[in-house]
Design an enzyme around this catalytic site. Structure first.
Site, PDB file in Angstrom:
ATOM      1  CG  ASP A  33      -2.174   0.926   0.925  1.00  0.00           C
ATOM      2  OD1 ASP A  33      -2.105   1.777   0.002  1.00  0.00           O
ATOM      3  OD2 ASP A  33      -3.189   0.816   1.643  1.00  0.00           O
TER       4      ASP A  33
HETATM    5  C1  BGC Z   1      -5.011   3.296  -0.170  1.00  0.00           C
HETATM    6  C2  BGC Z   1      -5.030   2.313  -1.314  1.00  0.00           C
HETATM    7  C3  BGC Z   1      -4.801   3.038  -2.621  1.00  0.00           C
HETATM    8  C4  BGC Z   1      -3.498   3.809  -2.538  1.00  0.00           C
HETATM    9  C5  BGC Z   1      -3.156   4.560  -3.812  1.00  0.00           C
HETATM   10  C6  BGC Z   1      -3.806   4.217  -0.211  1.00  0.00           C
HETATM   11  O1  BGC Z   1      -3.992   5.279   0.669  1.00  0.00           O
HETATM   12  O2  BGC Z   1      -5.062   2.606   1.062  1.00  0.00           O
HETATM   13  O3  BGC Z   1      -6.250   1.630  -1.332  1.00  0.00           O
HETATM   14  O4  BGC Z   1      -4.793   2.126  -3.682  1.00  0.00           O
HETATM   15  O5  BGC Z   1      -3.585   4.755  -1.478  1.00  0.00           O
HETATM   16  O6  BGC Z   1      -3.962   5.666  -3.991  1.00  0.00           O
END
Ligand code: BGC
Length: 730
Positions: free
Chosen positions: A251
């Site tokens: 993540d």
């Molecule tokens: C989220 C993810 C997301 C990523 C990219 C993170 O804050 O938890 O679900 O894909 O950001 O935007």
């Protein structure tokens, strides 16, 4: 078109996407042939994100010209392509889950995948099975399909199959235990092995079985180790036990160390740096760790091979469209229109996800009322526009998705009021509107009308945005904007009050139900761009409602037994979340898991249960776990008849209770469902194949799934508490 009886049966049995069509062996052969052509610098570039906003997408890794590998584009999210402008904003996961429709899950994935591909996105960051949704106020539950692992698993597998058949790589996220937004970067989810296998890991196993290309490790810790640094999670569980062939992407900034993450089994670092600080945990640091032998080259080769294999698996090595630069930070202009005719699908999903909770004396469908009052700020689009707030970080106007990274820009948003007005014009109905939440205005509009429609909502989202005091997770289970007071005022003024609710998850409805003048409640979820049109389809009965709750609506918050924790979470409730807890503790829900009314009625008859096959299963590894886990050991069938007065679809549900020889288990667990559309008087046979895993428990001591001996209870019905047919499987 009339479906024959045979095709209905076929439709009804296609619950499980076949183990994905993808051919990993062929993809691996290509990846292994390409690997020797890569320098160490190429390899490090392929596993390290370029840095936040250093490319057109939310995640980017470097191209390798020698093998035709492009600048890889990873883009959110689960309901549409984020930061693009002429894309479809589908209903959110939770409303998709409410349809309980396997073919819609696939069609949705396929349409989303086609849009992503047309924009040059290689990896579309969804679908979501974590959070699963054990905490009813959890901020991101709406991004996923259901807090039941079986329903979530079927939705994951089918939407992933649809996405990858369209040519885009899916990313199952967030592994694992990111059940709340509060403290998501520091909390440890301490989950025992059995609970993990039977609840939280389950839908990810189905995703792996559907050959998902990538899995995103989550921000939180699992059993005290960061998810993206946990060998127990990424290597032992995901890659070894579940035989996951693709790659693990972090993540965004969930990576914590250079060496630990690599050795644990993480394969791609995103966004590379810490949101633009230019400090990379891989990149040069990874090269240095290779030189100093802290990380073996074989590990980096494995990362690269996995990334390449996933890319070959979905056929992205030939004729893949280029990213056209549509994100705002790239100076993009929103990109080409890639929606095709997906609005038809978006409307069907939103309509079939609507759950009719209450309908006294056939109050709905509406029958050309002389006059209608339409009340509440949730009945109109935000006057500033549907995309006025970045990442939908406000709750102004009608609610059609939550907030955070799991959003997309609406190409348009059909307001309930506008769609109702269009129908009213055809019917000669006078419409009075009170598009605000002030009880006195609502009451005066309501008092003059034959019927009052009052709109309320409840929002939630990702923790980096706080909306009206809700820092991602919801503060409580009450409607926002004093919705209870608005409904009370309207109901006091009008004996035919119909409440429409847009919500990210369960709400306490006791206040609303205390008014006898509330004659109907329509649970419209998070419907996406086609909100008003889908609602009108149901309100006026051109389609009979067929959605069912993908979670329980309780009478009081404490009934759930779980809430946002201000520290580490030891998961003391174990297996007993949602209906599993209500059943075990004898708690009466307000509206149970699986509940939903129709304009017609269905009869259940003719339960058949085939004998249980006890042939030992193959232990050969296969994506999703040992092959034999997915052998069908028994099949249950039942006949569903539409014995009412209009055509409609029913979701027949199968629940299983494990024999007493199994360790303490939920009284019943969903292990099959089938949605069938039936004309008046028509019947269909629904068939529920039961796989070894569906009948087993995770034996913590033996570290394997065990099929208990004894007699299983078999329950088939219209909800988790409306069981029409029961039997046993010995
Ligand atoms: C989220 C993810 C997301 C990523 C990219 C993170 O804050 O938890 O679900 O894909 O950001 O935007």
């Amino acid at each position: 078109m009339k479906l024959s009886f045979l095709s209905l049966v076929a439709l009804a049995t296609s619950i499980h996407a076949a183990p994905g069509d993808g051919d990993w062996a062929a993809a691996y052969a290509k990846a292994k042939a390409a690997l020797p052509k890569l320098s160490t610098a190429n390899k490090v570039g392929m596993v390290t994100g370029k840095g936040w906003q250093k490319g057109p997408c939310v995640g980017n890794v470097a191209a390798v010209a020698a093998i035709g590998f492009p600048d890889l584009c990873l883009q959110d999210g689960p309901l549409g392509v984020r930061y693009a402008q002429q894309v479809t904003a589908f209903p959110a996961g939770i409303t998709t889950g409410s349809t309980w429709d396997t073919s819609l899950f696939y069609a949705f994935g396929n349409a989303l995948g086609a849009e992503a591909k047309a924009l040059g996105v290689h990896v579309q960051l969804g679908p979501v099975a974590g959070p699963l949704g054990k905490i009813p106020t959890g901020g991101r539950n709406w991004e996923g399909f259901s807090n039941d692992p079986y329903l979530s698993g079927v939705a994951m597998a089918n939407s992933i199959s649809g996405m990858q058949a369209a040519g885009v790589q899916a990313c199952a996220k967030h592994l694992l235990g990111n059940e709340q937004e509060r403290l998501r970067d520091t909390q440890s989810a301490n989950i025992d092995d059995r609970t993990n296998h039977e609840l939280y890991l389950w839908p990810f196993a189905e995703a792996v079985r559907a050959n998902v290309s990538s899995v995103m490790c989550s921000y939180n810790k699992l059993n005290t180790t960061w998810a993206c640094e946990s060998k127990a999670l990424l290597t032992d569980l995901l890659k070894d036990e579940l035989d996951f062939q693709g790659y693990v992407v972090s993540d965004w900034n969930a990576q914590h160390t250079t060496v630990g993450s690599a050795l644990a089994g993480m394969d791609m670092s995103m966004p590379g740096d810490n949101f633009g600080d230019n400090k990379f945990l891989w990149g040069t640091a990874l090269t240095n760790a290779l030189s100093s032998n802290q990380i073996p080259m074989s590990r980096v080769d494995d990362m690269v091979t996995r990334i390449l294999a996933a890319w070959y698996l979905v056929g992205q090595d030939t004729n893949y469209p280029k990213v056209t630069g549509w994100t705002s930070w790239n100076g993009g202009k929103g990109g080409p229109n890639v929606q095709g005719d997906h609005k038809t699908l978006a409307r069907k999903m939103a309509r079939d996800g609507i759950v009719l909770l209450k309908n006294t004396d056939g109050a709905l469908p509406l029958k050309k009322p002389a006059s209608l009052a339409v009340i509440g700020s949730d009945s109109i689009v935000n006057p500033q526009g549907p995309n006025a707030c970045v990442d939908r970080g406000c709750n102004t106007g009608t609610l059609a998705m939550g907030w955070g990274s799991g959003t997309a820009d609406f190409p348009y948003l059909i307001a309930p009021l506008d769609a109702i007005k269009a129908q009213a014009a055809k019917d000669g109905t006078t419409v009075t509107s009170s598009p605000n939440d002030t009880p006195s205005s609502g009451a005066s509009a309501a008092s003059a009308a034959a019927t009052a429609l009052v709109f309320i909502n409840s929002d939630a989202g990702e923790g980096y945005i706080t909306v009206e005091g809700n820092a991602g997770d919801r503060i409580n289970l009450d409607p926002w904007h004093n919705g209870n007071a608005l409904v009370a005022a309207v109901a006091a003024a009008n004996k035919k009050t119909i409440v429409v609710i847009h919500s990210v998850g369960p709400l306490l409805l006791e206040s609303i139900l205390s008014s006898p003048n509330v004659i109907a409640i329509v649970w419209a979820g998070l419907p996406g761009q086609e909100s008003g049109n889908a609602l009108v389809d149901i309100l006026y009965g051109s389609t009979s409602p067929s959605g069912k709750l993908p979670y329980t609506i309780a009478k009081q918050a404490s009934d759930y037994g779980t809430s946002v924790i201000n520290g580490d979470d030891s998961y003391p409730e174990g297996l007993f979340i949602d209906y599993r807890r209500f059943d075990k503790n004898g708690i009466a829900p307000r509206y149970e898991f699986g509940f939903g009314l129709s304009y017609t009625t269905f009869a259940y008859s003719g339960l058949t249960i085939s004998p249980l096959s006890t042939a030992p299963g193959s232990t050969t590894p296969a994506p999703g776990g040992p092959k034999g886990l997915y052998d069908v050991l028994a099949t249950v069938t039942a006949t569903i008849t539409n014995n009412g007065t209009v055509a409609g679809a029913e979701v027949a549900q199968l629940y299983i209770g494990l024999p007493g020889s199994a360790p303490a288990s939920p009284p019943k667990q969903l292990r099959g469902f089938s949605k069938v559309f039936l004309e008046v008087g028509a019947k269909a046979t629904v068939s529920f194949p039961l796989r070894r895993k569906d009948l087993s428990f995770w034996d913590t001591g033996k570290k394997m799934w065990v099929l208990p001996s004894g007699s299983f209870s078999v329950m088939v019905g219209a909800s988790s508490r409306d069981l029409r047919l029961t039997g046993t499987l010995a």
